[in-house]
Design a protein around this motif. Sequence first.
Motif, short mmCIF file in Angstrom:
data_model
loop_
_atom_site.label_atom_id
_atom_site.label_comp_id
_atom_site.label_asym_id
_atom_site.label_seq_id
_atom_site.Cartn_x
_atom_site.Cartn_y
_atom_site.Cartn_z
N MET A 97 0.76 -1.08 0.09
CA MET A 97 0.14 0.02 0.14
C MET A 97 0.91 1.29 0.08
O MET A 97 0.54 2.36 -0.65
CB MET A 97 -0.91 0.12 1.19
N ALA A 98 2.14 1.17 0.65
CA ALA A 98 2.85 2.39 0.78
C ALA A 98 3.47 2.52 -0.76
O ALA A 98 3.57 3.90 -1.12
CB ALA A 98 3.96 2.21 1.86
N VAL A 99 3.96 1.55 -1.42
CA VAL A 99 4.49 1.77 -2.55
C VAL A 99 3.54 2.21 -3.47
O VAL A 99 3.71 3.09 -4.53
CB VAL A 99 5.19 0.49 -3.08
N SER A 100 2.33 1.80 -3.41
CA SER A 100 1.20 2.10 -4.50
C SER A 100 1.08 3.57 -4.17
O SER A 100 0.86 4.63 -5.06
CB SER A 100 -0.07 1.57 -4.17
N LEU A 101 0.88 3.96 -2.74
CA LEU A 101 0.79 5.67 -2.57
C LEU A 101 1.65 6.59 -3.17
O LEU A 101 1.35 7.58 -3.78
CB LEU A 101 0.59 5.66 -0.88
N VAL A 102 2.98 5.77 -2.76
CA VAL A 102 4.14 7.01 -3.31
C VAL A 102 4.31 6.84 -4.86
O VAL A 102 4.32 8.08 -5.31
CB VAL A 102 5.32 6.48 -2.58
N THR A 103 3.94 6.02 -5.50
CA THR A 103 4.09 5.58 -6.99
C THR A 103 2.97 6.65 -7.36
O THR A 103 3.34 7.25 -8.47
CB THR A 103 4.06 4.37 -7.36
N MET A 104 1.76 6.34 -7.11
CA MET A 104 0.78 7.19 -7.66
C MET A 104 0.82 8.99 -7.41
O MET A 104 0.59 9.58 -7.96
CB MET A 104 -0.69 6.90 -6.86
N GLY A 105 1.45 9.00 -5.98
CA GLY A 105 1.89 10.33 -5.74
C GLY A 105 2.78 11.03 -6.67
O GLY A 105 2.72 12.31 -7.08
N LEU A 106 3.57 10.34 -6.89
CA LEU A 106 4.68 10.67 -8.12
C LEU A 106 4.01 11.03 -9.64
O LEU A 106 4.55 11.81 -10.32
CB LEU A 106 5.93 9.65 -8.04
N LEU A 132 0.30 11.67 3.02
CA LEU A 132 0.66 10.47 2.59
C LEU A 132 1.40 9.70 3.50
O LEU A 132 1.21 8.55 3.84
CB LEU A 132 1.35 10.36 1.26
N GLY A 133 2.46 10.40 4.18
CA GLY A 133 3.28 9.78 5.12
C GLY A 133 2.47 9.30 6.38
O GLY A 133 2.71 8.18 7.05
N LEU A 134 1.61 10.06 6.67
CA LEU A 134 0.49 9.81 7.96
C LEU A 134 -0.11 8.68 7.75
O LEU A 134 -0.50 7.71 8.48
CB LEU A 134 -0.32 11.17 8.28
N ILE A 135 -0.87 8.70 6.48
CA ILE A 135 -1.63 7.44 5.99
C ILE A 135 -0.77 6.22 6.28
O ILE A 135 -1.36 5.43 6.80
CB ILE A 135 -2.16 7.77 4.73
#
Length: 584
Positions: free
Chosen positions: A37-46, A374-377
């Motif tokens: 989930m973290a990788v997905s969030l960061v990737t989508m954020g980028l 995103l970091g807090l999530i």
Amino acid sequence: MSPTDKPSSLRQLLRKLITIRPDPGRNKQAVILTIPMAVSLVTMGLLTDPTHAAMGMMGAMSALAGNSNAPLSRARILLGVGMATIFAQCLGLLSMRVEWLMPFLLAAWTLVVIWTWHALQLGPPGPLNILFAGAFGAYMASQGWTIGTILTSTGPSFLIAAGVSMIISFISPHRPVRLAVEKAETAVNRYCEPDEEVEAHEVARLRSAAHAAIHQAWWAYHDGHATRVDSPSEKSELSDLRARLVTAHMRLEHQLRLEAFPSADLSLPDHLEWTPLGRPKTSYLLRTALERGSRPTMLGLRAATGVFFSALLMILLPFGHPYWAILSVLILMHMDATRSDMTIRAIHRVLGTIVGLGLYLAVAAFRPSGWVQLGLIIVFLWTMQALITRNYGLSCIFITCFALLMTPLTHPGEMYQLAQDRIIETVVGLAVGIITIHVVGRRAPVLLVRSQYRRTLRSTMPVLRSLEEGHTSSPQAQVERNQMVHELIRGSALLSATRPDAPQALQDWSRVDRTVTETGYDLLSVCWHTIDEPVPWARRILADIAIFITGLPPISSQNLDAHTVADQVERIRRDMVTSLPGVE
């Protein structure tokens, strides 16, 4: 209830609310579950922006499905869950075009998903994310979402998280099988080497637990093994695990023979190809789930009723949105649990939501940037996963926080209105949920138990027919034995799960369970000691069981005399075991 029972029940309730259960290794497991989930969030954020990435969390969370399965099995589950999640969000989105249709559509979707999930016995973490995706889609329609938004947020988020989770699975591909085999070996050891003063009912429990563990281990092995055939020259961890499982299985069958026919001169042939097939066929699971008195149907109807009335009530009330109330209902009822456990879960949910809203307001007051959000999530996701098996109330604090952080706000002051709505919606949803679990299916335990034991006895009939015809080693006979073992295991599990909801009505059914399971396991032992030789007495036992089942009243919630049922089954069992040569 006596005056002394009520304080005791209250103390038990309070203890469950505040107890933090030990769970060694959970922190590490939480990291493994959070990484995709973290990788997905960061990737989508980028690729897009942090706000868009947070809105796609439904897709990323769906990649948790099948996390305890072997890679091959998990890939199949993820494919189905991903498609169902996207479809659910689209369904919720479209339902808001005619708001009054939403309760009907989401209730029907809930019934289908929960029934299918439990019919196929897909296990934890359950279908919550698929179901919540529909309610969340209905809410996001008011935020301007379209089907295109879903396809560019939820879809890619799921694909990224699912891909990462599969990579993690392939790091240790045989871990689920290894854990299942270790559990089976432990259960067989406990059955074969019980304490000296163990009572008869405890031996029966250990026997059922050993068979259940062996059955689940073969299930895990075949789910994670594509060919179901090991090459004799293959030296791998999987082939070693199979050898260990065969050894444990042979030991179990030896012990079963000694217990069932101590005076018979029977040797155990080499039946390595007679091992259970693992998961019964999908057609069989679906067909039995459609029968009257099936557990999946009861669970689906109960959850669908809660979703319908919570959504309808939120439409009628002049405040809030339906989706959070629907989530509160689904959290209670998406998985199988007793009424008392679901009530405790509801209290946990209210308390956790209140504290979680306070934490959310404290965080939101600082107006964190998109990347900080995103970091807090991610932090909240890990904390939720680390606590959810230890104390659900504490995990609800962080469930509330990350769920609110993924909800878009149009202006800063909206967060206070959002927090107020969440409290009201949670209370409404949980009130509807508690009423539903105490009304819908209140008389179902007897219906479920009667239906299951009839199904279990019925599953012995094809096995007896193959025994009579001397076809015990045929592929069809193996399938029939596997289905019988599956029903034997499911019968004991169902009685254990339903007894807390109707202790008085089901107090005598433990004797039925012992007698029916002994009959099934004795029959299984006969099959293991018979090699394609016609067994004439099997026709008589088959006819006795058929007459007994035919003579039972139609399945209903009306209780039967459990002792009479047990006595009749015991007579059939004694006739069967004394029909063997050398058995007195």
